[in-house]
Motif scaffolding. Sequence first.
Motif, PDB file in Angstrom:
ATOM      1  N   UNK A  84       0.934  -1.163  -0.027  1.00  0.00           N
ATOM      2  CA  UNK A  84      -0.117   0.182   0.134  1.00  0.00           C
ATOM      3  C   UNK A  84       0.913   1.051   0.021  1.00  0.00           C
ATOM      4  N   UNK A  85       0.800   1.934  -0.993  1.00  0.00           N
ATOM      5  CA  UNK A  85       1.559   3.193  -1.067  1.00  0.00           C
ATOM      6  C   UNK A  85       1.505   4.329   0.022  1.00  0.00           C
ATOM      7  N   UNK A  86       2.250   4.957   0.228  1.00  0.00           N
ATOM      8  CA  UNK A  86       2.232   6.110   1.227  1.00  0.00           C
ATOM      9  C   UNK A  86       1.211   7.235   0.710  1.00  0.00           C
ATOM     10  N   UNK A  87       1.080   7.065  -0.211  1.00  0.00           N
ATOM     11  CA  UNK A  87      -0.190   8.246  -0.984  1.00  0.00           C
ATOM     12  C   UNK A  87      -1.305   7.964  -0.403  1.00  0.00           C
ATOM     13  N   UNK A  88      -1.692   6.919   0.299  1.00  0.00           N
ATOM     14  CA  UNK A  88      -2.838   6.422   1.009  1.00  0.00           C
ATOM     15  C   UNK A  88      -2.971   7.550   2.253  1.00  0.00           C
ATOM     16  N   UNK A  89      -1.897   7.802   3.047  1.00  0.00           N
ATOM     17  CA  UNK A  89      -1.894   8.355   4.118  1.00  0.00           C
ATOM     18  C   UNK A  89      -1.879   9.952   3.604  1.00  0.00           C
ATOM     19  N   UNK A  90      -1.113  10.585   2.807  1.00  0.00           N
ATOM     20  CA  UNK A  90      -1.357  11.922   2.469  1.00  0.00           C
ATOM     21  C   UNK A  90      -2.704  12.102   1.934  1.00  0.00           C
ATOM     22  N   UNK A  91      -3.473  11.238   1.198  1.00  0.00           N
ATOM     23  CA  UNK A  91      -4.705  11.561   0.760  1.00  0.00           C
ATOM     24  C   UNK A  91      -5.668  11.594   2.083  1.00  0.00           C
ATOM     25  N   UNK A  92      -5.650  10.638   2.999  1.00  0.00           N
ATOM     26  CA  UNK A  92      -6.513  10.454   3.928  1.00  0.00           C
ATOM     27  C   UNK A  92      -6.395  11.791   5.013  1.00  0.00           C
ATOM     28  N   UNK A  93      -5.479  12.297   5.052  1.00  0.00           N
ATOM     29  CA  UNK A  93      -5.451  13.720   5.712  1.00  0.00           C
ATOM     30  C   UNK A  93      -6.227  14.644   5.362  1.00  0.00           C
ATOM     31  N   UNK A  94      -6.852  14.390   4.070  1.00  0.00           N
ATOM     32  CA  UNK A  94      -7.853  15.478   3.367  1.00  0.00           C
ATOM     33  C   UNK A  94      -9.356  15.070   3.964  1.00  0.00           C
ATOM     34  N   UNK A  95      -9.433  13.944   4.703  1.00  0.00           N
ATOM     35  CA  UNK A  95     -10.899  13.526   5.016  1.00  0.00           C
ATOM     36  C   UNK A  95     -11.063  13.263   6.337  1.00  0.00           C
ATOM     37  N   UNK A  96     -12.049  13.722   6.800  1.00  0.00           N
ATOM     38  CA  UNK A  96     -12.637  13.854   8.218  1.00  0.00           C
ATOM     39  C   UNK A  96     -14.148  13.458   8.431  1.00  0.00           C
ATOM     40  N   UNK A  97     -14.632  12.709   9.307  1.00  0.00           N
ATOM     41  CA  UNK A  97     -15.840  12.149   9.391  1.00  0.00           C
ATOM     42  C   UNK A  97     -16.604  13.220  10.172  1.00  0.00           C
ATOM     43  N   UNK A  98     -15.759  14.342  10.737  1.00  0.00           N
ATOM     44  CA  UNK A  98     -16.392  15.160  11.661  1.00  0.00           C
ATOM     45  C   UNK A  98     -16.974  16.434  10.663  1.00  0.00           C
ATOM     46  N   UNK A  99     -16.787  16.354   9.532  1.00  0.00           N
ATOM     47  CA  UNK A  99     -17.259  17.298   8.715  1.00  0.00           C
ATOM     48  C   UNK A  99     -18.842  16.859   8.214  1.00  0.00           C
TER      49      UNK A  99
END
Length: 220
Positions: free
Chosen positions: A138-153
Amino acid sequence: MVYGVRFLYLHGLASGPTSTKAQFFRQKLQELDIELLCPDLNWPNFQTMTLSHQLQLLQNLLGEDPTPVTVIGSSLGGLLAVLMAIQDPRVTKLCLMAPAFQFLPAWLTYLGPEKVDQWQDRGHLELYHYAYRGYERLDYGFVTDAQQHDEERLTRALPILILHGRNDTVVAPEKSVQFAKSRPYVRVVLLDDDHGLGNVLLPMWSLFVQWVGLAVQPEP
């Protein structure tokens, strides 16, 4: 189309559409002549997969059809279901099973700084994939992308049923309870099981059909 709604199932990380829970709910709904869409979220492939890619896949799957959608999400699929509801008003109900709330900080803490640094340096992490029955990158890009998403929104109110195992050591049930505290439209039911919830399939089905309002015969 039964009940004027589409039903969608989202599997978890390193899983697939043939998981135990996905097949159980698909069979149960099929008995009611209801199709359950179970897309493969390892898209475009597991190594380069991101939450943004998955959200785009789901938009492509639903197309322009305005029909309301009830989404069932397991673990990371539960988080994805909430992210989907943030973006798409057609999502009118959510059933979340051990949703991976606060996923990224919890996962990175679990891995530890050294392993996270190695992941970033190498560009990929080896994970056991339960659907593929082997280790996959699993590429590290998964982490950098996940930083954009938040269930609290999630700010709009919609009916949400959360089913969580009391003995879950992967995603603490307290995270579901905390998510529900400021959202009166969320119902949390704690069950005597772990993260997999494989021992409470029938109780979860009963809770699901009551919540959705499906006409079914009681289990013998």
